[in-house]
Design a protein around this motif. Structure first.
Motif, PDB file in Angstrom:
ATOM      1  N   THR A 158      37.934-107.512  25.857  1.00 54.44           N
ATOM      2  CA  THR A 158      37.410-107.893  27.169  1.00 54.44           C
ATOM      3  C   THR A 158      37.688-109.368  27.455  1.00 54.44           C
ATOM      4  N   GLY A 207      36.895-116.029  42.199  1.00 56.48           N
ATOM      5  CA  GLY A 207      37.389-115.079  41.211  1.00 56.48           C
ATOM      6  C   GLY A 207      37.259-115.620  39.796  1.00 56.48           C
ATOM      7  N   GLN A 221      43.473-113.482  30.678  1.00 57.21           N
ATOM      8  CA  GLN A 221      44.757-113.210  31.327  1.00 57.21           C
ATOM      9  C   GLN A 221      44.594-113.223  32.842  1.00 57.21           C
ATOM     10  N   THR A 222      43.493-112.652  33.317  1.00 51.32           N
ATOM     11  CA  THR A 222      43.206-112.689  34.751  1.00 51.32           C
ATOM     12  C   THR A 222      43.046-114.133  35.218  1.00 51.32           C
ATOM     13  N   GLY A 223      42.323-114.936  34.429  1.00 51.50           N
ATOM     14  CA  GLY A 223      42.133-116.338  34.768  1.00 51.50           C
ATOM     15  C   GLY A 223      43.439-117.103  34.827  1.00 51.50           C
ATOM     16  N   MET A 237      35.065-114.112  36.723  1.00 54.47           N
ATOM     17  CA  MET A 237      35.691-113.870  35.423  1.00 54.47           C
ATOM     18  C   MET A 237      34.928-114.577  34.299  1.00 54.47           C
ATOM     19  N   GLN A 239      41.445-109.851  28.216  1.00 57.49           N
ATOM     20  CA  GLN A 239      41.772-109.381  29.568  1.00 57.49           C
ATOM     21  C   GLN A 239      41.257-110.363  30.625  1.00 57.49           C
ATOM     22  N   ALA A 240      40.039-110.878  30.424  1.00 58.68           N
ATOM     23  CA  ALA A 240      39.463-111.823  31.379  1.00 58.68           C
ATOM     24  C   ALA A 240      40.301-113.096  31.450  1.00 58.68           C
ATOM     25  N   ARG A 257      48.367-118.995  40.517  1.00 62.87           N
ATOM     26  CA  ARG A 257      48.382-118.851  41.973  1.00 62.87           C
ATOM     27  C   ARG A 257      47.860-120.122  42.647  1.00 62.87           C
ATOM     28  N   THR A 282      46.317-115.909  35.600  1.00 59.36           N
ATOM     29  CA  THR A 282      46.986-115.501  36.842  1.00 59.36           C
ATOM     30  C   THR A 282      46.398-116.236  38.040  1.00 59.36           C
ATOM     31  N   TYR A 283      45.061-116.339  38.076  1.00 62.94           N
ATOM     32  CA  TYR A 283      44.402-117.081  39.156  1.00 62.94           C
ATOM     33  C   TYR A 283      44.888-118.525  39.210  1.00 62.94           C
ATOM     34  N   THR A 341      31.898-112.730  33.015  1.00 63.66           N
ATOM     35  CA  THR A 341      32.116-111.372  32.510  1.00 63.66           C
ATOM     36  C   THR A 341      31.053-111.019  31.468  1.00 63.66           C
TER      37      THR A 341
END
Length: 218
Positions: free
Chosen positions: A77, A123, A83-85, A127, A80-81, A91, A87-88, A130
């Motif tokens: 978990t 976002g 990796q999302t961060g 995250m 995954q969190a 961006r 990406t944010y 989480t």
């Protein structure tokens, strides 16, 4: 963003080893269950003691197996969190570069880009908060609603680390101290504060056309 996360391959390997141990103990238990001739400890004291030791070993193996399952959930978990961060943040950097390089941006376009950065900040906050079974994975060992307060942007966890025992002599960290990942708060200089403060300051700089601050946030 850089953070050390327990290697999932190691976790899988450790779990496979533990499952093999479970299988061996379960087989031994079945053998004893179908072949034992002891009804009470006084029938055969030495055999009774051996069986008690076996039961204790079975309990330990079962507990380590449960710990492995839970550790894999926490680590997966967190991975995954983050990796999302990542990406944010990539961006946000793209938007900052766009705002800093495009000298023809009007007020409306700047506001739109700033709104996108603020959305990214939201976002990131979600995250960072989480949870697994009600526990915030980046709040250390604190029993709090989350790792960060979405209003003040302050860390509300503690400095502890959640751990799980995988064996009698092996323990892994599965929960983390938020500031080690997201940075320390610095309300007086948000561009050098935690990631939430930095994103907020970056959005303000974009909206105000402050290229010096935009470059500081890239």
């Amino acid at each position: 963003m850089s953070v050390r996360i327990t290697d999932l391959g190691m976790m899988e390997s450790r779990m496979a080893w533990m499952r093999q141990g479970q299988s061996r103990v379960a087989a031994a238990e079945q053998e004893i269950a179908t072949g034992r001739r002891i009804n009470k400890a006084s029938d055969n004291p030495s055999e009774s003691a051996r069986l008690m030791r076996h039961d204790l070993r079975l309990q330990r193996v079962s507990q380590f197996a449960r710990n492995n399952d839970n550790a894999k959930l926490w680590v997966g978990t967190a991975d995954q969190a983050l990796q999302t961060g990542a990406t944010y943040l990539e961006r946000a950097r793209t938007l900052a570069v766009q705002a800093g390089n495009d000298t023809t941006l009007g007020a409306q376009e700047s506001r739109a880009i700033a709104a996108d950065v603020r959305s990214i900040a939201q976002g990131m906050m979600a995250m960072a908060n989480t949870k697994i079974s009600g526990r915030a994975i980046f709040a250390g060992t604190a029993d709090s609603e989350g790792a960060y307060d979405a209003t003040t942007l302050a860390y509300v966890g503690d400095a502890g680390q959640v751990t799980r025992a995988l064996d009698t002599d092996e323990t892994v960290v599965v929960g983390y101290h938020g500031p080690d990942i997201f940075g320390d708060a610095n309300p007086g200089d948000p561009m050098n504060g935690n990631v939430f403060e930095m994103l907020g300051a970056l959005a303000d700089a974009i909206e105000n056309g402050d290229n010096t601050q935009i470059r500081a946030g890239i």
